[in-house]
Each structure stands twice: as structure tokens, then as C-alpha cells.
Design an enzyme around this catalytic site. Structure first.
Site, PDB file in Angstrom:
ATOM      1  N   LYS A 180       1.702  -3.226   8.933  1.00  0.00           N
ATOM      2  CA  LYS A 180       2.858  -2.342   8.857  1.00  0.00           C
ATOM      3  C   LYS A 180       4.067  -3.058   9.423  1.00  0.00           C
ATOM      4  O   LYS A 180       4.045  -3.543  10.558  1.00  0.00           O
ATOM      5  CB  LYS A 180       2.608  -1.052   9.642  1.00  0.00           C
ATOM      6  CG  LYS A 180       3.776  -0.064   9.534  1.00  0.00           C
ATOM      7  CD  LYS A 180       3.393   1.306  10.048  1.00  0.00           C
ATOM      8  CE  LYS A 180       4.484   2.317   9.765  1.00  0.00           C
ATOM      9  NZ  LYS A 180       4.103   3.683  10.139  1.00  0.00           N
ATOM     10  N   ASP A 234       3.677  13.817  17.023  1.00  0.00           N
ATOM     11  CA  ASP A 234       4.013  13.917  15.598  1.00  0.00           C
ATOM     12  C   ASP A 234       2.733  14.125  14.785  1.00  0.00           C
ATOM     13  O   ASP A 234       2.514  13.493  13.756  1.00  0.00           O
ATOM     14  CB  ASP A 234       4.759  12.670  15.133  1.00  0.00           C
ATOM     15  CG  ASP A 234       5.518  12.919  13.815  1.00  0.00           C
ATOM     16  OD1 ASP A 234       5.797  14.089  13.506  1.00  0.00           O
ATOM     17  OD2 ASP A 234       5.816  11.936  13.111  1.00  0.00           O
ATOM     18  N   LEU A 288       0.807  -1.216   0.000  1.00  0.00           N
ATOM     19  CA  LEU A 288       0.000   0.000   0.000  1.00  0.00           C
ATOM     20  C   LEU A 288       0.840   1.266   0.000  1.00  0.00           C
ATOM     21  O   LEU A 288       0.436   2.289  -0.544  1.00  0.00           O
ATOM     22  CB  LEU A 288      -0.931   0.012   1.218  1.00  0.00           C
ATOM     23  CG  LEU A 288      -2.009  -1.070   1.272  1.00  0.00           C
ATOM     24  CD1 LEU A 288      -2.781  -0.982   2.583  1.00  0.00           C
ATOM     25  CD2 LEU A 288      -2.954  -0.936   0.083  1.00  0.00           C
TER      26      LEU A 288
END
Length: 548
Positions: free
Chosen positions: A27, A120, A4
Site C-alpha cells: 500500500k 474507523d 489491486l
């Protein structure tokens, strides 16, 4: 089942969960970022913390683990695009930006309630699903990134699980992050403020040519006034963003829930409603001053000419809501020529002659131009202005007939501002060049440099033509500044201290004072005067910010 995407921390794949018969996102973190058991343990601990969050605007984490020394995360599979991709496609409508901001603030509020700071928050870590829901991604994962990037992109810069280590993304991290200090939930609110700023203006608040320059901007510089970039933005929205982006954590919103409530009021119109209905008499003055900056830009200039030592009086000249840019008297009388950005950010040049009535007349041949200066029968205009380096509005300098009956004639490029000498023979110009508009040069006559600085604004000739006064910002953006003068031999004299917000400048007719508008921030500028010996006085303050 398929790749992806690839990022700075790993690769994301579409995968299939055979037990529950559903597609998921897998991931896998780069092995180079997990070279020690300490890294692996920290990754697993923080990923599990993110997995403990249950909120509709936070990515659902199904499982975390380590396989053959390689950490992985299994999460829900999202369909849509990142906010970074959406912003790159063009402006986000105002109400849609508010909706996204509310969802992000609510997600952060849920995380903060469990003692988890994202650290973040940025457009690349914000996902918009196909049904318009916001999902915050990568809680805690950014701690794995170890290296400082020299790219002004959305890449995470470094790791900091302890003081002394910088982490975050340069254009969105808070000042305390940039100083490698301990942070709390308010660091996320600064980052969200930077995102709101970008959604409202289509301009990044602190982006510079390199990571080092961007970090310096986060620490030392103020972003450009969002109302300058997007005049249609409601004043209350600009104030909200400005509070998010305060350098001091104590001056920001103190919780994400408070920010979410503020954004909801903006969306529902209740906040703006209070601003226009409370305390009718004083707020009427505030609304007029805020909406009709021509009152400050032109009325004060008239007062300077008539009463240099008395309190100025104001005369309202325009009655449309819009951002007034350059406003100068026509040389033949009391007529005023000004630029105005109104509905849909359309900028036009207008002429108003009070002797002919209260209605302004647009000069259609100068559509899109900004008024810089006037002399007998002629205008100096800035054409095709562009926002350079998050700092300066730079365009092509042109002259044109004052009556609007003619086409502009281009004089030179890369000019930010200009003023004619008292004789009306030559223009003093501010020429802004270099990467990101890194250098401003005051030239008079053209080609002869009198002064160089990071930013020079509002050059104005003294009545005797022997000096030029201006605002100088040694940090670059042209937001903070001090009043200074330079004579025609290039002898430079600063007259004031540096003000956090300074815009607009004019000489008194006698030439013994320079009047300027400045304040502690862009919402409280007042009218001040300084003489050539540096002695200052307050001329006028008002319920809102003034611009000369």
C-alpha cells in the site's frame, strides 16, 4: 505485479517478496496526505503500532517505511472480498452475521488490550477471506485523511489526533467522534454496533442524504427498530445492537470482550434460552407480550372502548410468533383485521372473528400489504411498502373489500399512514416526500394540508371528527415523538413532551383523552394517556414493551 485497488488514502498493489518468495500487498499512501514530516512521523508510528498486533482477525503487517518521502505498508495478501462488497450483494444470514461480529469483537479486544483504538471500523475496513475469516484493516491509517467528504459513502471523513478534529466515517462513527471529543475503546463498539445493525437488517443505521445529515442522525436520532425491518431477528439480538448504539458511552458495552461473549451466547442459543426459561410465570407474560403484539394493539383498544378510566385488561387473540403491524377492528362487530410478518419476513393480512373460533383466516389477495384503517365493508392498505432514507415505511395507499373478496384499488402514492373520518367518507393521510423522506404532510381531505413536519405518525380522528391526533417527530426518523392534535382549520397543539421512543396512538371513546405507548427507549414503552389540556397519566406498564 498489479494494481489491486484504489482508495481515498492510496493505492494497493500485489507485489512479490523476493527474500521469502511470497506474494504480499503493497500500500502506497497518496503524497497529498503526507505533505509534512509530522504526517510522515505519525503515519509511521501508527503503522508500527498496528504491526505490533498479533491476532488471527487483524491484518498482518510485515513492514512499514518511507521511500523518497512516500510512506508504504507491506502486509499479507488477502483473497476474498470486503464486508462492504458482501453487504452490497444482499442479506447476510443471521448465524453468519453473528460469526463475523464475534471475530470483529475479538480482534478489537486484542487491539484495545494494547491501548489501540481503531476509530474507523466500517464494512470497507473489514475483509472476509475465502475461508470465512474476518480481517480488520487499516489500524491507524485513517488518521491521515484530512478532508470531510460530502458523500454518504464509506469514505473516511477527517483526521483527529487531538480533540477538536473529526475523524472516522460519518455513518459508522460514534457520537463522541462526531463531536470531536476524546475517545476510548467504546467508540469502536458503537461502530461495530452499526455494522451488526446493517448485517441484521440489510439497512444502514444512520445513512442520510449528506454527510452533515448523517452526522446529525448519529448525534440526535435513533435508528429504526431492527425488529420492524427484520421481524425474524431474535429479540436478544436486537437488544444487543441497541446497547452498542447507545449515545452515552456509559450505557454501551464497556469492552469488546464483553460484546464478543454476548454474541457467542446468541450464536450458541444460551442467551435466548435464559430469556425463555427463567422465572416461569413472569417470563411467560413477557414472552406473550413481546411475541403477540396483537394483545397490546387490539386488546388495549378494546379496553379503551369499555373502561376508559380503569386499568385495561388483555385478551390474547393470536398464537403465532410474528410481528403484528396494523390491527384494526372490523366495523361490523368484534372481528379484527391485522397484518402480520412471520417466517421469512412474509407479510400477510389476516381476519379474526372470535365468534367463529380462535383461528385467523388469511386474506391472500392482500399478501404483502399493511393494514392502515377500516370502515364499513372496506380496508385501507399500504402496498409495496419501502424503507425510505433509513426513516420511513412509505407505500401506495389502496382500498379493498374487508372480506378479502376483491383486489385493492390504488388511491395515491407516497403514503405512510392513514385513518378514515368517523363518517367513513374521507381518509386523512400522511404523505411523505422529499429526499430521504424529509417531509411528512398531514392531509385532510386529500390535497388539503393541515400540518407539516419532519415526521408524522399514527393519525387518528377524534370520535366527534373535529380533531386529528398524531405523533410528531421534528428530528425526522419517527422514533422519538410527542403527542399533538390539529383541528380541521389547521390549528396545531402539542400535548406532551418528546419521548425517546413513541409508537401507537388512539382516542378514548369520549374524546377527552389520547392514549399512546411511549418510553425511554423502544424496549420499555408503557401505555399513557393525555387529555386536551396536556395532563398525563400512566395507564399501564408491563414486563416488556407495549405498542398500541
Amino acid at each position: 505485479m498489479g494494481l489491486l485497488g484504489v482508495g481515498g488514502m492510496g493505492e494497493v498493489y500485489r507485489a512479490r517478496d523476493p527474500r521469502l518468495q511470497r506474494d504480499v500487498a503493497l500500500k502506497i499512501v497518496h503524497p497529498s496526505l503526507t505533505t509534512t514530516p509530522e504526517h510522515i512521523d505519525r503515519f509511521s508510528r501508527e503503522a508500527r503500532a498496528a504491526g505490533s498486533l498479533h491476532h488471527p482477525n487483524i491484518l498482518v503487517v510485515f513492514d512499514v517505511g518511507v521511500e523518497n518521502g512516500m510512506p508504504y505498508v507491506i502486509s499479507e495478501l488477502l483473497e476474498g472480498e470486503s464486508l462492504r462488497d458482501r453487504l452490497d450483494r444482499g442479506p447476510v444470514p443471521y448465524r453468519k452475521a453473528l460469526d463475523y461480529g464475534i471475530q470483529m469483537a475479538q480482534a478489537l479486544g486484542a487491539a484495545h488490550a494494547k491501548g489501540i483504538w481503531h476509530r474507523d471500523v466500517k464494512p470497507a475496513n473489514t475483509f472476509i477471506t475465502t475461508d470465512g475469516r474476518i480481517k480488520l484493516l487499516d489500524f491507524g491509517l485513517a488518521k491521515l485523511s484530512e478532508r470531510l467528504s460530502d458523500s454518504p459513502s464509506d469514505e473516511t471523513t477527517a483526521d483527529a489526533s487531538r480533540p477538536g478534529m473529526i475523524r472516522g466515517t460519518a455513518g459508522y462513527m460514534s457520537p463522541e467522534q462526531a463531536r470531536a471529543e476524546r475517545v476510548d475503546q467504546r467508540t469502536d463498539l458503537f461502530s461495530l454496533g452499526a455494522i451488526l445493525y446493517e448485517m441484521f437488517t440489510s439497512t444502514r443505521a444512520f445513512q442520510r442524504a449528506s454527510t452533515v445529515e448523517t452526522l446529525h442522525a448519529v448525534l440526535r436520532e435513533e435508528p429504526a427498530d431492527p425488529l420492524e425491518i427484520n421481524p425474524s431477528l431474535p429479540l436478544a439480538a436486537a437488544v444487543t445492537v441497541r446497547r452498542c448504539l447507545e449515545k452515552s458511552v456509559d450505557e454501551r458495552f464497556q469492552s469488546a470482550r464483553d460484546l464478543a461473549f454476548q454474541l457467542q451466547q446468541l450464536r450458541d442459543g444460551t442467551l435466548a434460552g435464559r430469556l425463555t426459561t427463567a422465572s416461569a410465570a413472569s417470563w411467560r407474560r413477557r414472552a406473550l407480550l413481546a411475541a403477540m403484539l396483537a394483545v397490546a394493539a387490539v386488546g388495549v383498544a378494546w379496553a379503551i372502548g369499555q373502561f376508559p378510566r380503569r386499568s385495561p385488561s388483555f385478551e390474547q387473540l393470536t398464537f403465532r410468533r410474528g410481528r403484528i403491524g396494523g390491527a384494526r377492528f372490523a366495523s361490523e362487530g368484534q372481528a379484527v383485521v391485522y397484518s402480520e410478518a412471520g417466517d421469512r419476513n412474509h407479510r400477510g393480512v389476516w381476519r379474526l372473528d372470535p365468534s367463529e373460533g380462535p383461528k385467523s383466516r388469511e386474506l391472500p389477495r392482500y399478501a404483502g400489504a399493511e393494514v392502515l384503517a377500516t370502515r364499513r365493508g372496506e380496508l385501507a392498505l399500504s402496498l409495496d411498502r419501502r424503507f425510505v432514507g433509513g426513516k420511513h415505511f412509505v407505500g401506495r395507499l389502496a382500498t379493498a373489500p374487508l372480506d378479502g373478496d376483491g383486489r385493492p384499488r390504488e388511491v395515491r402514492t407516497d403514503v405512510e399512514n392513514a385513518d378514515w373520518d368517523p363518517a367513513g367518507k374521507e381518509l386523512a393521510t400522511i404523505v411523505t416526500t422529499g429526499p430521504g423522506g424529509a417531509e411528512s404532510r398531514l392531509e385532510y381531505p386529500p390535497g388539503h394540508v393541515l400540518h407539516v413536519a419532519r415526521s408524522i405518525q399514527w393519525p387518528r380522528f377524534s370520535p366527534d371528527g373535529q380533531r386529528i391526533a398524531f405523533l410528531e417527530d421534528t428530528t425526522g426518523p419517527g422514533i422519538v415523538g410527542r403527542v399533538a392534535v390539529v383541528d380541521l382549520e389547521g390549528n396545531f397543539t402539542p400535548l406532551t413532551e418528546v419521548w425517546r421512543s413513541a409508537r401507537g396512538l388512539a382516542w378514548s371513546p369520549s374524546g377527552d383523552e389520547v392514549w399512546f405507548t411511549a418510553g425511554g427507549w423502544w424496549m420499555d414503552r408503557a401505555l399513557h394517556a393525555v387529555d386536551l389540556r396536556g395532563r398525563q397519566r400512566l395507564v399501564l406498564s408491563a414486563p416488556t414493551s407495549l405498542t398500541l
